[in-house]
Design a protein around this motif. Structure first.
Motif, mmCIF file in Angstrom:
data_model
loop_
_atom_site.group_PDB
_atom_site.id
_atom_site.type_symbol
_atom_site.label_atom_id
_atom_site.label_comp_id
_atom_site.label_asym_id
_atom_site.label_seq_id
_atom_site.Cartn_x
_atom_site.Cartn_y
_atom_site.Cartn_z
ATOM 1 N N THR A 163 -44.151 -7.444 41.752
ATOM 2 C CA THR A 163 -44.894 -7.444 43.013
ATOM 3 C C THR A 163 -44.185 -8.298 44.054
ATOM 4 O OG1 THR A 163 -47.006 -7.098 41.874
ATOM 5 C CG2 THR A 163 -47.099 -8.057 44.081
ATOM 6 N N ALA A 164 -43.640 -9.440 43.626
ATOM 7 C CA ALA A 164 -42.901 -10.300 44.549
ATOM 8 C C ALA A 164 -41.696 -9.559 45.128
ATOM 9 C CB ALA A 164 -42.446 -11.572 43.829
ATOM 10 N N ALA A 165 -40.990 -8.810 44.285
ATOM 11 C CA ALA A 165 -39.821 -8.059 44.762
ATOM 12 C C ALA A 165 -40.226 -6.996 45.774
ATOM 13 C CB ALA A 165 -39.101 -7.418 43.577
ATOM 14 N N LEU A 166 -41.299 -6.249 45.484
ATOM 15 C CA LEU A 166 -41.752 -5.211 46.405
ATOM 16 C C LEU A 166 -42.259 -5.820 47.718
ATOM 17 C CD1 LEU A 166 -43.616 -2.803 43.959
ATOM 18 C CD2 LEU A 166 -41.408 -2.435 45.075
ATOM 19 N N ALA A 167 -42.988 -6.927 47.622
ATOM 20 C CA ALA A 167 -43.474 -7.588 48.828
ATOM 21 C C ALA A 167 -42.311 -8.123 49.661
ATOM 22 C CB ALA A 167 -44.430 -8.720 48.465
ATOM 23 N N GLY A 168 -41.259 -8.600 48.990
ATOM 24 C CA GLY A 168 -40.080 -9.065 49.707
ATOM 25 C C GLY A 168 -39.399 -7.939 50.462
ATOM 26 N N LEU A 169 -39.281 -6.779 49.826
ATOM 27 C CA LEU A 169 -38.691 -5.619 50.505
ATOM 28 C C LEU A 169 -39.550 -5.177 51.686
ATOM 29 C CD1 LEU A 169 -37.527 -3.522 47.404
ATOM 30 C CD2 LEU A 169 -36.092 -4.827 48.992
ATOM 31 N N ALA A 173 -38.665 -5.067 55.765
ATOM 32 C CA ALA A 173 -38.792 -3.820 56.514
ATOM 33 C C ALA A 173 -39.745 -3.923 57.691
ATOM 34 C CB ALA A 173 -39.237 -2.696 55.572
ATOM 35 N N PHE A 174 -40.812 -4.734 57.560
ATOM 36 C CA PHE A 174 -41.881 -4.687 58.560
ATOM 37 C C PHE A 174 -42.158 -6.003 59.283
ATOM 38 C CE2 PHE A 174 -43.061 -1.497 55.263
ATOM 39 C CZ PHE A 174 -42.934 -0.360 56.057
ATOM 40 N N GLU A 175 -41.586 -7.107 58.847
ATOM 41 C CA GLU A 175 -41.930 -8.395 59.442
ATOM 42 C C GLU A 175 -40.704 -9.112 59.992
ATOM 43 O OE1 GLU A 175 -45.832 -9.633 56.750
ATOM 44 O OE2 GLU A 175 -43.863 -10.412 56.218
ATOM 45 N N ALA A 176 -40.963 -10.048 60.881
ATOM 46 C CA ALA A 176 -39.893 -10.872 61.431
ATOM 47 C C ALA A 176 -39.393 -11.851 60.368
ATOM 48 C CB ALA A 176 -40.407 -11.639 62.651
ATOM 49 N N PRO A 177 -38.145 -12.290 60.481
ATOM 50 C CA PRO A 177 -37.616 -13.238 59.492
ATOM 51 C C PRO A 177 -38.438 -14.521 59.445
ATOM 52 C CG PRO A 177 -35.846 -12.335 60.852
ATOM 53 C CD PRO A 177 -37.129 -11.903 61.481
ATOM 54 N N VAL A 178 -38.476 -15.115 58.262
ATOM 55 C CA VAL A 178 -39.226 -16.356 58.072
ATOM 56 C C VAL A 178 -38.399 -17.533 58.578
ATOM 57 C CG1 VAL A 178 -40.332 -17.869 56.393
ATOM 58 C CG2 VAL A 178 -40.389 -15.396 56.064
ATOM 59 N N PRO A 179 -38.959 -18.370 59.433
ATOM 60 C CA PRO A 179 -38.220 -19.564 59.870
ATOM 61 C C PRO A 179 -38.077 -20.552 58.715
ATOM 62 C CG PRO A 179 -40.477 -19.629 60.673
ATOM 63 C CD PRO A 179 -40.291 -18.284 60.045
#
Length: 262
Positions: A163-169, A173-179
């Motif tokens: 689940t962590a891997a899929l959420a990371g992908l 794909a859909f969110e801005a990079p994490v600061p």
């Protein structure tokens, strides 16, 4: 933090901690993760499917109303226990879950979060559909876990990592990079992964496989009440008559469900 990124990090921590427990076992070890494809589809589909639909609902529909639709899952857990598991419901259990649902509506329904409720949303109809889908996915995942009782709870560690891997992908794909995260934020991520996105899913798996889904579904309505009470203790909220009424309804519903005959 973007929700999918936080989900990925939280499940990575929870899965890693679970994997450490699995590797420390004298019997089984990593072989406990070798489960049929059906078990992996069930575990990963339930964990990732629920969170993906839930966050999509919050992004597309007014968050308060979407969250309220999502909170249909405890009611669905109780109701689906009859056709899926052949468990009788009875008037006391139905009354108990109805009181719990009413308490949830009273606490998290429109009007509680002020300006959030009823605010403009990009695609409210699709968002509400995603919220209903999230509730259905989680309730089906929960109830059908009992039919997969042969799958050890330790396998949830693998489901969390997938689940962590899929959420990371999905984050990429859909969110801005994490600061860059500070020490306090990393501590929060670790605590989240150890508790609400770690131990909670292992314990829920045990509860669904060994406990009474009808009672657990009813007691699940204590979640928004407990969250509100924690905010009150932390000085971030007030103990109003609305909170007291919701607490009484949820507690009464839990008592009704717990006192029903087996």
């Amino acid at each position: 933090m973007p929700p999918l990124a936080l989900t990925a990090l939280g499940f990575a921590v929870g899965g890693a901690l679970g994997l450490c427990v699995v590797m420390a076992r004298r019997r089984g070890g990593l072989s406990l993760l070798r489960q049929p494809l059906r078990a992996w589809a069930h575990g990963v589909g339930g964990l990732f499917g629920y969170h993906a639909l839930y966050f999509a609902a919050l992004a597309l529909a007014p968050p308060v109303e979407a969250n309220l639709v999502n909170y249909a899952w405890p009611l669905l857990v109780v109701l689906l226990s009859a056709p899926v598991l052949g468990m009788p419901l009875g008037p006391r259990r139905l009354a108990g879950v109805a009181l719990g649902a009413l308490g949830c509506v009273l606490l998290v329904g429109p009007g509680v979060a002020g300006g959030e409720a009823g605010t403009a949303a990009p695609a409210p109809a699709l968002g509400f559909l995603c919220a209903a889908g999230a509730a259905l996915v989680w309730s089906l995942y929960s109830v059908t876990s009992r039919r997969l009782a042969a799958v050890p709870t330790e396998a949830v560690a693998g489901f969390c990592l997938a689940t962590a891997a899929l959420a990371g992908l999905a984050h990429l794909a859909f969110e801005a990079p994490v600061p860059a995260l500070g020490a306090g934020q990393w501590l929060a991520v670790l605590l989240l992964g150890a508790g609400p996105v770690g131990a909670a899913f292992f314990l829920w798996d045990i509860g669904m496989k060994r406990g009474d889904p009808r009672l657990l579904g009813t007691l699940a309505y204590a979640t928004p009440v407990a969250s509100t009470l924690l905010l009150v203790v932390a000085g971030e909220g007030a103990f109003t008559g609305r909170v007291a009424a919701a607490l009484a309804l949820v507690a009464g519903g839990g008592w009704l469900a717990a006192s029903a005959r087996r």
